[in-house]
Design a protein around this motif. Structure first.
Motif, mmCIF file in Angstrom:
data_model
loop_
_atom_site.group_PDB
_atom_site.id
_atom_site.type_symbol
_atom_site.label_atom_id
_atom_site.label_comp_id
_atom_site.label_asym_id
_atom_site.label_seq_id
_atom_site.Cartn_x
_atom_site.Cartn_y
_atom_site.Cartn_z
ATOM 1 N N GLN A 67 0.756 -1.004 -0.004
ATOM 2 C CA GLN A 67 0.170 -0.008 0.028
ATOM 3 C C GLN A 67 0.693 1.172 -0.018
ATOM 4 O O GLN A 67 1.667 1.526 0.787
ATOM 5 C CB GLN A 67 -0.852 0.140 1.254
ATOM 6 C CG GLN A 67 -1.827 -1.156 1.329
ATOM 7 C CD GLN A 67 -2.935 -1.070 0.063
ATOM 8 O OE1 GLN A 67 -3.246 0.091 -0.327
ATOM 9 N NE2 GLN A 67 -3.486 -2.038 -0.218
ATOM 10 N N LYS A 68 0.566 2.022 -1.019
ATOM 11 C CA LYS A 68 1.258 3.450 -0.936
ATOM 12 C C LYS A 68 0.226 4.682 -0.938
ATOM 13 O O LYS A 68 -0.915 4.320 -1.437
ATOM 14 C CB LYS A 68 2.494 3.275 -2.004
ATOM 15 C CG LYS A 68 1.968 3.274 -3.504
ATOM 16 C CD LYS A 68 2.990 3.270 -4.535
ATOM 17 C CE LYS A 68 2.447 2.934 -5.931
ATOM 18 N NZ LYS A 68 3.378 3.183 -6.949
ATOM 19 N N LYS A 69 0.735 5.690 -1.130
ATOM 20 C CA LYS A 69 -0.432 6.706 -1.044
ATOM 21 C C LYS A 69 -0.963 6.782 -2.403
ATOM 22 O O LYS A 69 -0.136 6.866 -3.480
ATOM 23 C CB LYS A 69 0.211 8.156 -0.680
ATOM 24 C CG LYS A 69 -0.711 9.406 -0.686
ATOM 25 C CD LYS A 69 0.019 10.227 0.303
ATOM 26 C CE LYS A 69 -0.701 11.539 0.220
ATOM 27 N NZ LYS A 69 -1.936 11.497 1.157
ATOM 28 N N ILE A 70 -2.477 7.033 -2.536
ATOM 29 C CA ILE A 70 -3.080 7.010 -3.903
ATOM 30 C C ILE A 70 -3.677 8.369 -3.933
ATOM 31 O O ILE A 70 -4.047 8.727 -2.965
ATOM 32 C CB ILE A 70 -4.121 6.099 -3.747
ATOM 33 C CG1 ILE A 70 -3.417 4.485 -3.741
ATOM 34 C CG2 ILE A 70 -5.004 6.042 -4.958
ATOM 35 C CD1 ILE A 70 -4.620 3.318 -3.551
ATOM 36 N N ASN A 71 -3.518 8.778 -5.054
ATOM 37 C CA ASN A 71 -4.099 10.036 -5.589
ATOM 38 C C ASN A 71 -5.683 10.064 -5.180
ATOM 39 O O ASN A 71 -6.205 8.960 -5.596
ATOM 40 C CB ASN A 71 -3.859 10.398 -7.007
ATOM 41 C CG ASN A 71 -4.419 11.854 -7.333
ATOM 42 O OD1 ASN A 71 -5.160 12.312 -7.033
ATOM 43 N ND2 ASN A 71 -3.496 12.281 -8.496
ATOM 44 N N PRO A 72 -6.476 10.893 -4.485
ATOM 45 C CA PRO A 72 -7.897 10.960 -4.203
ATOM 46 C C PRO A 72 -8.709 10.713 -5.538
ATOM 47 O O PRO A 72 -9.689 10.131 -5.438
ATOM 48 C CB PRO A 72 -8.238 12.187 -3.638
ATOM 49 C CG PRO A 72 -6.768 12.810 -3.156
ATOM 50 C CD PRO A 72 -5.612 12.201 -4.138
ATOM 51 N N LYS A 73 -8.301 11.388 -6.766
ATOM 52 C CA LYS A 73 -9.146 11.182 -7.756
ATOM 53 C C LYS A 73 -9.110 9.666 -8.400
ATOM 54 O O LYS A 73 -9.855 9.060 -8.690
ATOM 55 C CB LYS A 73 -8.772 11.938 -8.917
ATOM 56 C CG LYS A 73 -9.151 13.603 -8.754
ATOM 57 C CD LYS A 73 -8.719 14.484 -10.006
ATOM 58 C CE LYS A 73 -9.226 15.547 -9.585
ATOM 59 N NZ LYS A 73 -8.677 16.778 -10.808
ATOM 60 N N ARG A 74 -7.846 9.141 -8.347
ATOM 61 C CA ARG A 74 -7.699 7.599 -8.758
ATOM 62 C C ARG A 74 -8.321 6.884 -7.644
ATOM 63 O O ARG A 74 -8.977 5.618 -8.268
ATOM 64 C CB ARG A 74 -6.106 7.240 -8.533
ATOM 65 C CG ARG A 74 -6.045 5.818 -8.978
ATOM 66 C CD ARG A 74 -4.451 5.535 -9.158
ATOM 67 N NE ARG A 74 -3.892 6.497 -10.055
ATOM 68 C CZ ARG A 74 -3.517 6.000 -11.427
ATOM 69 N NH1 ARG A 74 -4.406 4.927 -11.835
ATOM 70 N NH2 ARG A 74 -3.247 6.833 -12.224
ATOM 71 N N LEU A 75 -8.357 6.825 -6.475
ATOM 72 C CA LEU A 75 -9.118 6.429 -5.389
ATOM 73 C C LEU A 75 -10.599 6.345 -5.738
ATOM 74 O O LEU A 75 -11.392 5.168 -5.459
ATOM 75 C CB LEU A 75 -8.743 6.654 -3.834
ATOM 76 C CG LEU A 75 -9.271 6.120 -2.795
ATOM 77 C CD1 LEU A 75 -8.852 4.634 -2.916
ATOM 78 C CD2 LEU A 75 -8.936 6.833 -1.516
ATOM 79 N N GLN A 76 -11.084 7.494 -6.117
ATOM 80 C CA GLN A 76 -12.422 7.685 -6.360
ATOM 81 C C GLN A 76 -12.968 6.717 -7.419
ATOM 82 O O GLN A 76 -13.890 6.212 -7.318
ATOM 83 C CB GLN A 76 -12.963 8.983 -6.632
ATOM 84 C CG GLN A 76 -14.365 9.243 -6.583
ATOM 85 C CD GLN A 76 -14.620 10.661 -6.667
ATOM 86 O OE1 GLN A 76 -13.835 11.542 -6.904
ATOM 87 N NE2 GLN A 76 -15.812 11.402 -6.576
ATOM 88 N N ARG A 77 -12.022 6.662 -8.570
ATOM 89 C CA ARG A 77 -12.393 5.906 -9.910
ATOM 90 C C ARG A 77 -12.238 4.152 -9.355
ATOM 91 O O ARG A 77 -13.007 3.623 -9.778
ATOM 92 C CB ARG A 77 -11.151 6.073 -10.744
ATOM 93 C CG ARG A 77 -11.706 7.302 -11.550
ATOM 94 C CD ARG A 77 -10.509 7.382 -12.861
ATOM 95 N NE ARG A 77 -9.912 8.531 -12.549
ATOM 96 C CZ ARG A 77 -8.481 8.905 -12.576
ATOM 97 N NH1 ARG A 77 -7.862 7.525 -12.982
ATOM 98 N NH2 ARG A 77 -8.059 9.732 -12.222
ATOM 99 N N ILE A 78 -11.269 4.098 -8.748
ATOM 100 C CA ILE A 78 -11.273 2.595 -8.010
ATOM 101 C C ILE A 78 -12.573 2.358 -7.325
ATOM 102 O O ILE A 78 -13.098 1.232 -7.496
ATOM 103 C CB ILE A 78 -9.854 2.364 -7.296
ATOM 104 C CG1 ILE A 78 -8.594 2.626 -8.192
ATOM 105 C CG2 ILE A 78 -9.894 1.145 -6.472
ATOM 106 C CD1 ILE A 78 -7.283 2.367 -7.446
ATOM 107 N N VAL A 79 -13.044 3.146 -6.514
ATOM 108 C CA VAL A 79 -14.039 2.745 -5.805
ATOM 109 C C VAL A 79 -15.422 2.714 -6.478
ATOM 110 O O VAL A 79 -15.974 1.641 -6.289
ATOM 111 C CB VAL A 79 -14.204 3.803 -4.455
ATOM 112 C CG1 VAL A 79 -15.599 3.481 -3.757
ATOM 113 C CG2 VAL A 79 -13.270 3.623 -3.388
ATOM 114 N N SER A 80 -15.442 3.399 -7.397
ATOM 115 C CA SER A 80 -16.569 3.457 -8.326
ATOM 116 C C SER A 80 -16.736 2.072 -9.015
ATOM 117 O O SER A 80 -17.784 1.604 -9.296
ATOM 118 C CB SER A 80 -16.727 4.762 -9.082
ATOM 119 O OG SER A 80 -15.737 4.829 -9.640
ATOM 120 N N LYS A 81 -15.228 1.777 -9.538
ATOM 121 C CA LYS A 81 -15.420 0.406 -10.276
ATOM 122 C C LYS A 81 -15.484 -0.816 -9.422
ATOM 123 O O LYS A 81 -16.316 -1.700 -9.984
ATOM 124 C CB LYS A 81 -13.842 0.643 -10.943
ATOM 125 C CG LYS A 81 -13.540 -0.534 -11.883
ATOM 126 C CD LYS A 81 -12.287 -0.521 -12.191
ATOM 127 C CE LYS A 81 -11.892 -1.416 -13.428
ATOM 128 N NZ LYS A 81 -10.553 -1.379 -13.939
#
Length: 137
Positions: A67-81
């Protein structure tokens, strides 16, 4: 341990994923047409451990993600996916498929041995009957 319940078109199915060290094991339980909270809790408290003990299986090697720090926008895309996904991980499906294939191979071998034994018994009876005929009995 993770329990995922999803609707497969006919019944509600629960997939239990367990990770021991780096080994992933998955177990499947069919709940029926529409389980209520009581049915799910009853499964967790009484049937879950027996399901795991009953189905000892070889697991798949689970990948350990760093686990490393993830960009918030990327995290939001991952969660919606992940929300759009069906709910069952491919590793769990793979583990269940492997277990199913193993049981199928065992059943095929057992049936083949049974057929061979029946053929052998039939042949022995035929030979014995032929010998008895030649003896004049």
């Amino acid at each position: 341990m993770k329990l995922t319940i999803y609707y497969d078109g006919q019944f509600y199915v629960g997939i239990v994923e367990t990770v021991d060290g780096n080994t992933l094991r998955a177990y499947r339980n069919i709940f029926g047409p529409e389980p209520n909270d009581q049915d799910v809790l009853e499964f967790i408290y009484s049937d879950l451990l027996s399901l795991i003990e009953r189905n000892k299986q070889k697991g798949l090697i689970a990948d350990q993600d760093i686990q490393k720090k993830i960009n918030p926008k990327r995290l939001q895309r991952i969660v919606s996916k992940e929300i759009k996904q069906a709910g069952v991980s491919t590793k769990a499906q793979e583990a269940i498929k492997e277990q199913y294939d193993l049981r199928k191979k065992e059943k095929v071998m057992k049936n083949k041995q049974l057929r061979d034994k029946q053929k052998q018994d039939k042949r022995e009876k035929k030979i014995l009957k032929a010998k008895n005929k030649h003896r004049g009995k």
